[in-house]
Design a protein around this motif. Sequence first.
Motif, PDB file in Angstrom:
ATOM      1  N   ALA A   1       0.529  -1.088   0.280  1.00  0.00           N
ATOM      2  CA  ALA A   1      -0.104   0.099  -0.075  1.00  0.00           C
ATOM      3  C   ALA A   1       0.897   1.590   0.278  1.00  0.00           C
ATOM      4  O   ALA A   1       0.750   2.305  -0.618  1.00  0.00           O
ATOM      5  N   VAL A   2       1.819   1.592   0.874  1.00  0.00           N
ATOM      6  CA  VAL A   2       3.201   2.502   0.840  1.00  0.00           C
ATOM      7  C   VAL A   2       3.072   2.683  -0.458  1.00  0.00           C
ATOM      8  O   VAL A   2       3.496   3.947  -1.065  1.00  0.00           O
ATOM      9  N   LEU A   3       4.010   1.857  -0.869  1.00  0.00           N
ATOM     10  CA  LEU A   3       5.153   1.332  -1.489  1.00  0.00           C
ATOM     11  C   LEU A   3       3.621   1.782  -3.561  1.00  0.00           C
ATOM     12  O   LEU A   3       3.899   3.049  -4.419  1.00  0.00           O
ATOM     13  N   VAL A   4       3.149   1.756  -3.819  1.00  0.00           N
ATOM     14  CA  VAL A   4       1.320   1.919  -4.174  1.00  0.00           C
ATOM     15  C   VAL A   4       1.727   3.768  -4.707  1.00  0.00           C
ATOM     16  O   VAL A   4       2.004   4.580  -5.184  1.00  0.00           O
ATOM     17  N   VAL A   5       2.214   4.100  -3.207  1.00  0.00           N
ATOM     18  CA  VAL A   5       1.874   5.897  -3.115  1.00  0.00           C
ATOM     19  C   VAL A   5       3.126   6.323  -3.237  1.00  0.00           C
ATOM     20  O   VAL A   5       3.345   8.035  -3.801  1.00  0.00           O
ATOM     21  N   SER A   6       4.059   5.833  -2.895  1.00  0.00           N
ATOM     22  CA  SER A   6       5.168   6.402  -2.819  1.00  0.00           C
ATOM     23  C   SER A   6       6.775   6.410  -4.001  1.00  0.00           C
ATOM     24  O   SER A   6       7.527   7.276  -4.225  1.00  0.00           O
ATOM     25  N   TRP A   7       6.388   5.863  -4.958  1.00  0.00           N
ATOM     26  CA  TRP A   7       7.389   5.869  -6.441  1.00  0.00           C
ATOM     27  C   TRP A   7       6.792   7.303  -7.145  1.00  0.00           C
ATOM     28  O   TRP A   7       7.882   7.855  -7.465  1.00  0.00           O
ATOM     29  N   ALA A   8       5.499   7.978  -6.622  1.00  0.00           N
ATOM     30  CA  ALA A   8       5.007   8.768  -7.744  1.00  0.00           C
ATOM     31  C   ALA A   8       5.960   9.862  -7.536  1.00  0.00           C
ATOM     32  O   ALA A   8       6.076  10.613  -8.496  1.00  0.00           O
TER      33      ALA A   8
END
Length: 636
Positions: A453-460
């Motif tokens: 879940a955190v990775l999904v929004v961390s790369w942006a």
Amino acid sequence: MRTPSGVASGSLVGASRLGALAAALAVVGALPWLSGRDPALSVLRARSEEQVATPEALASVREDLDLAPTAGGQLVRWASGVLRGDLGDSWVSGRPVLPDVLAGLAVSLTLVGFALAVAAVVAALVVLPALRAAVRGSSARSGGAVAALLTSLPEFLLATALLVVLAVHLRWLPPYGWEGPQHAVLPALALGLPAGGLLGRLLSDAVSSAAAEPWAATWAAAGTTRARLVGGLLLRAVPGVAPQVGMVLVGLAGGAVAVERVFAIPGIGRTSLGAAGAQDAPVLQGCVLALLLVGVVCGAGASLLRRAVLGRALRTAGLSVAEPEGARGWGARAAPLVCVVLLAGTTLAGLLRDPYTPEHSRLQAPSLALPLGADASGRDLLARVGHGAASTVGTAVLVCVLAAVIGIAAGLLPRLSTGPVEVTNAAPPVLAGLVTAAALGPTSQPVGSAAIAVLVVSWAPLAAHTAALVTEARAQPHVRVLPLLGVGRARLLLVHVLPDVLPPVLRHAALRLPGTALALASLGFLGLGPQPPAPDWGLVLAEGMPYVERAPWAVLAPAASLVALSVLAVTLSSLGGVTRWRRTATSSSALAAGTSASTSHGSALAGPSGAATSTTEPTSQLLSSTAAPPQVETRP
């Protein structure tokens, strides 16, 4: 007149945005099928664990819930219903979903409105000393310790503190519910104080820099009134902060989920958490869709605000653009060192103890043998906090590494990544947590679900940063001439552009480590991360909440660790992510072209706590036609 290449570039960016939005809607529509389990079987098991899952029984459930036999058919049916304003019926209550979603959204937006009022007052108080110093012509440190402290407090943690102190002990305000204006005070303070501290800090930095520009001295020497000078300084400061306003609003939407849980507010956040726990897919779909639309609207509104103000601000300042100066001084550099020492000491001491075995009395008070006391099960809190730190930080390191790899790869293709970056920045981690919980189930692979879940929004944010640097690097004369010398596109990117981009982006990724760990803990607090008996910080804090009045140490230990981690995130972002003000002259036509992609480069990690930690490296020509707008630090 636009050139054919410009038209093609605009078409590619538009296609990227449409594709990303369509993909997001497809994920929301396919929520009942993401886990790989037949939704009819899940509903049947929820109704009766003893009933045999015969084809006839499953067919009866599908008919009762109006389920399509395949994921594709269900997605088409859901999309057609959304176009008609029909989100389906709840699998649990049988009521239509849309009225419940709209009612929860109205409560949440009302809460966010109260929080914005609090944030505006706090921001005005924080920026006032910088304005006074600018009018007097003196220098003053912008931001201040109070603003930094407010910015570093996660909303769910601040909500817990306000509940304990003002509602439970002092009994000044009601602790739970949503029955009148008095019930909105504590939740609005929990959401508005950190947001106001952040906005005030950013405005103070921008005002202090604007006051040092030549036009401000010229106005003062010409006898300009104080009111007009203050208006010019604020007009000059707003464009650099405007993109972060959208991120703050997204953070408020994410933070409202945790705050609504703490204060038992019947908003859309609490509704979505309940739907995720009960696996009520139609209600969860409606809540996720509403939260996503709120994020998109916030981002678009911030972009419009920036465009509306930016032209006037540049005319005021002589067509110059500024970036904020990073924190200086021994105090600013000592804070992260103190936090690191405290966290490292607690972790090392806790790793030597057993975090799982209940060897002590329930809620035993702290002592020499039990420095932090025991939890409700009699387990050593020092051991649980120490092991939780190791697990959380280790997971955060892995997430940061993967986010850097994905972000750099996406940022090398800035036009293609524009849409995914915009959509991802509009989604707080709690939204990704809800989707991940629906896909993996509430107890399946809990640690992995929070990390995903955190990775999904961390790369942006890293992709946006990479795209800005790549666009700038490719605009340099020595790079622009390479295609004429026969250098191919791949070699140009990998050999001549990437080496200049990697160092600042990797530093950016490293600085996001504390904020990522804080986001993981926040998901644990919401029940979207590791499950008992895991020694997760957020989970330990949530487990101690029912006993906070009789055993405050059950909450104090994980809360103090989270505060130290949050202060570390904010101070590191101030020191390393933003360095010093740099002005760049630009023409009005180039500015108009450059701001067209401004929304694709807002970088923030808007956590479930509502916080958003973001740092970017300064780049030259940030508002030229080939570069991204300036970014400033925000918090989780």
